[in-house]
Enzyme design. Sequence first.
Site, short mmCIF file in Angstrom:
data_model
loop_
_atom_site.label_atom_id
_atom_site.label_comp_id
_atom_site.label_asym_id
_atom_site.label_seq_id
_atom_site.Cartn_x
_atom_site.Cartn_y
_atom_site.Cartn_z
N GLU A 38 -7.08 -5.08 -3.58
CA GLU A 38 -6.53 -3.86 -2.97
C GLU A 38 -7.27 -2.64 -3.51
O GLU A 38 -7.43 -2.49 -4.73
CB GLU A 38 -5.03 -3.79 -3.31
CG GLU A 38 -4.39 -2.46 -3.08
CD GLU A 38 -3.03 -2.35 -3.75
OE1 GLU A 38 -2.61 -1.22 -4.05
OE2 GLU A 38 -2.38 -3.39 -4.01
N GLY A 88 -3.10 -3.46 -12.16
CA GLY A 88 -3.82 -2.20 -12.05
C GLY A 88 -4.68 -1.94 -13.27
O GLY A 88 -5.70 -2.57 -13.50
N ARG A 111 -7.88 0.91 -8.45
CA ARG A 111 -7.74 2.36 -8.30
C ARG A 111 -8.91 3.07 -8.99
O ARG A 111 -9.19 2.84 -10.16
CB ARG A 111 -6.42 2.83 -8.90
CG ARG A 111 -6.05 4.26 -8.52
CD ARG A 111 -4.71 4.67 -9.10
NE ARG A 111 -3.66 3.71 -8.80
CZ ARG A 111 -2.98 3.67 -7.65
NH1 ARG A 111 -3.27 4.52 -6.69
NH2 ARG A 111 -2.03 2.76 -7.48
N LYS A 129 6.99 -5.15 -2.84
CA LYS A 129 6.36 -4.83 -4.12
C LYS A 129 7.41 -4.13 -5.00
O LYS A 129 7.84 -3.02 -4.68
CB LYS A 129 5.16 -3.93 -3.86
CG LYS A 129 4.64 -3.14 -5.04
CD LYS A 129 3.48 -2.26 -4.56
CE LYS A 129 3.34 -1.03 -5.41
NZ LYS A 129 2.21 -0.19 -4.96
N THR A 143 -1.58 2.46 -1.76
CA THR A 143 -1.20 3.87 -1.67
C THR A 143 -1.40 4.39 -0.25
O THR A 143 -1.93 5.49 -0.03
CB THR A 143 -1.96 4.74 -2.70
OG1 THR A 143 -2.06 4.03 -3.95
CG2 THR A 143 -1.22 6.04 -2.98
#
Length: 212
Positions: free
Chosen positions: A44, A183, A21, A133, A73
Amino acid sequence: MDAARLFDASLRACPLVAILRGLRAAEAEQIGGALIDAGIRIIEVPLNSPDPFDSIAHLARRWGDAAMIGAGTVLEPADVRRVADAGGQLVVSPNVATDVIEATVAAGLVAAPGYFTPSEAFTALRAGAHALKLFPAEAASPTVLKAQRAVLPADVAILVVGGVAPEHMAAWLAAGANGFGLGGGLYKPGMTAADVGARARAYMTALGGQAG
């Protein structure tokens, strides 16, 4: 190899999914290389990152033969096609949006929506989800996952996402987790590729010790 089989094979090779992210396209190849060198095989890029489709395209072109590249997302069905056009093969969402799941399946990509309750999990599976998830894991526990595993199909992979630290993985695996989404504990904007690689290796080391 179709996307579903690639996902299964990649998760067996390494049950860690890198969630990047905030990644910028200019650093995508370098960060991706550091992760792959550490052994991670699923990457991802959340769509609330800067220019996420460019980052996905860079990763897919450079590292698509070594890792499965996808998007996180993903909230709208229209974005599924953009993920596919960029070379992504995995669509991850924080919620159970059946229209996104159905669009993902129709595009031949892997759908991994976020769920928290058994009702949400079964709704996602009926819509065609390939994996689930558990999110946010900070609000759940291995005990909760173990209870869910008693009713969820044994062949459905469950990824634990949210606040996963290396020392927590053993308890989740024992409860029935198949993998983890990493993350902020793995990557934050501004980190160097070397730093990301070092964090990835720390997770891999902890995973190896727990597996043994």
